[in-house]
Design a protein around this motif. Sequence first.
Motif, mmCIF file in Angstrom:
data_model
loop_
_atom_site.group_PDB
_atom_site.id
_atom_site.type_symbol
_atom_site.label_atom_id
_atom_site.label_comp_id
_atom_site.label_asym_id
_atom_site.label_seq_id
_atom_site.Cartn_x
_atom_site.Cartn_y
_atom_site.Cartn_z
ATOM 1 N N ASN A 108 0.565 -1.107 -0.371
ATOM 2 C CA ASN A 108 -0.067 0.116 -0.197
ATOM 3 C C ASN A 108 0.592 1.117 -0.171
ATOM 4 O O ASN A 108 1.466 1.407 0.856
ATOM 5 C CB ASN A 108 -0.574 0.252 1.493
ATOM 6 C CG ASN A 108 -2.557 -0.451 1.198
ATOM 7 O OD1 ASN A 108 -2.582 -1.883 0.202
ATOM 8 N ND2 ASN A 108 -3.324 -0.218 1.115
ATOM 9 N N ILE A 124 -6.920 1.375 -10.629
ATOM 10 C CA ILE A 124 -6.404 0.126 -8.925
ATOM 11 C C ILE A 124 -7.082 0.732 -7.264
ATOM 12 O O ILE A 124 -7.382 -0.555 -6.340
ATOM 13 C CB ILE A 124 -5.182 0.239 -8.558
ATOM 14 C CG1 ILE A 124 -4.192 1.916 -8.091
ATOM 15 C CG2 ILE A 124 -4.279 -0.676 -9.478
ATOM 16 C CD1 ILE A 124 -3.051 2.273 -8.187
ATOM 17 N N GLN A 125 -7.956 2.048 -7.813
ATOM 18 C CA GLN A 125 -8.797 1.552 -6.398
ATOM 19 C C GLN A 125 -10.145 3.371 -6.476
ATOM 20 O O GLN A 125 -9.853 4.063 -7.596
ATOM 21 C CB GLN A 125 -7.705 2.301 -5.414
ATOM 22 C CG GLN A 125 -8.445 2.847 -4.216
ATOM 23 C CD GLN A 125 -8.895 4.941 -3.998
ATOM 24 O OE1 GLN A 125 -8.123 5.131 -5.217
ATOM 25 N NE2 GLN A 125 -9.504 5.100 -3.087
ATOM 26 N N ASN A 139 -5.215 5.853 0.525
ATOM 27 C CA ASN A 139 -4.654 4.867 0.859
ATOM 28 C C ASN A 139 -4.607 3.818 -0.599
ATOM 29 O O ASN A 139 -6.026 3.840 -0.631
ATOM 30 C CB ASN A 139 -5.235 4.724 1.657
ATOM 31 C CG ASN A 139 -4.157 2.756 2.574
ATOM 32 O OD1 ASN A 139 -3.532 2.610 2.233
ATOM 33 N ND2 ASN A 139 -4.840 2.529 3.676
ATOM 34 N N ILE A 140 -3.611 3.513 -0.462
ATOM 35 C CA ILE A 140 -3.827 3.085 -2.751
ATOM 36 C C ILE A 140 -2.876 1.673 -2.673
ATOM 37 O O ILE A 140 -2.050 1.541 -2.791
ATOM 38 C CB ILE A 140 -3.199 4.164 -3.547
ATOM 39 C CG1 ILE A 140 -4.324 4.606 -3.450
ATOM 40 C CG2 ILE A 140 -2.652 3.343 -4.643
ATOM 41 C CD1 ILE A 140 -2.970 6.251 -4.468
ATOM 42 N N LYS A 141 -3.585 0.557 -2.558
ATOM 43 C CA LYS A 141 -2.521 -0.483 -3.536
ATOM 44 C C LYS A 141 -2.509 -0.747 -5.006
ATOM 45 O O LYS A 141 -3.169 -1.008 -5.603
ATOM 46 C CB LYS A 141 -3.936 -2.050 -2.563
ATOM 47 C CG LYS A 141 -3.103 -2.623 -3.040
ATOM 48 C CD LYS A 141 -3.926 -4.683 -1.950
ATOM 49 C CE LYS A 141 -2.778 -5.835 -1.786
ATOM 50 N NZ LYS A 141 -3.209 -7.048 -1.789
#
Length: 238
Positions: free
Chosen positions: A75, A126-127, A149-151
């Motif tokens: 993350n 992706i998010q 927050n980005i995985k």
Amino acid sequence: MKVLAPLMLAGAASAHTIFTSLEVGGVNYGTGNGVRVPSYNGPIEDVTSNSLACNGPPNPTSPTNTVITVQAGQNVTAIWRYMLSTTGTSPNDIMDSSHKGPTLAYLKKVNDARTDSGVGGGWFKIQHEGFDGTTWGTERVIYGQGRHNIKIPECIEPGQYLLRAEMIALHGAGNYPGAQFYMECAQINVVGGTGTKKPSNTVSFPGAYKGTDPGVKISIWWPPVTNYVIPGPDVFQC
Ligand SMILES: *[C@@H]1O[C@H](CO)[C@@H](O)[C@H](O)[C@H]1NC(C)=O
Ligand SMILES: [Cu+2]
């Protein structure tokens, strides 16, 4: 309209935002280090503009030679601030609370993250976080110290990518143009994964959004939003 006008004026005043820095594994790389930041915090409103990819005129961005290493599956946190010089983390230091809308993040595989403009195809999402009936994605960032927050998917192939983090403010989106698109691009090098996946559901910037999208042209103040449709494609799943 009499009731709505003050709200819209308040939103129009000044309180924009910038994705100023990237945090990876607890390390903040610093403002503009590995993230192409503009000096002015204003939005892009024209969904056909090349500046919808990684910001740009009328908000020219500064190049950076840093490419930040990220483990696949890790993350990362995009840090949003009202202005480049803003160091605090109170809600007003992030973005005006009128700026309700989704948060989103996209990746694009590139040969050289330092020089690729980002304009054109190859972007995969992706998010995203829209409206859960109570809280907007942007409100989580505004009241969460500017942290988005980005995985990074564990299954994508290693190499350099542009990471496009975005917030869309819908306070004046009843007509198009009106929605305010805030985005910057970080330059990352994804390592350590065993992944080989090349996402097929990719989109272009500009091109991914239309002025008629239900998530772009929407009056969020009345009637109450019940089923907000986040713009762009589905989130890529490993
Ligand atoms: C990682 O980021 C995703 C969003 O892409 C979020 O849903 C998830 O909660 C985060 N995980 C952690 C451990 O922070
Ligand atoms: Cu604004």
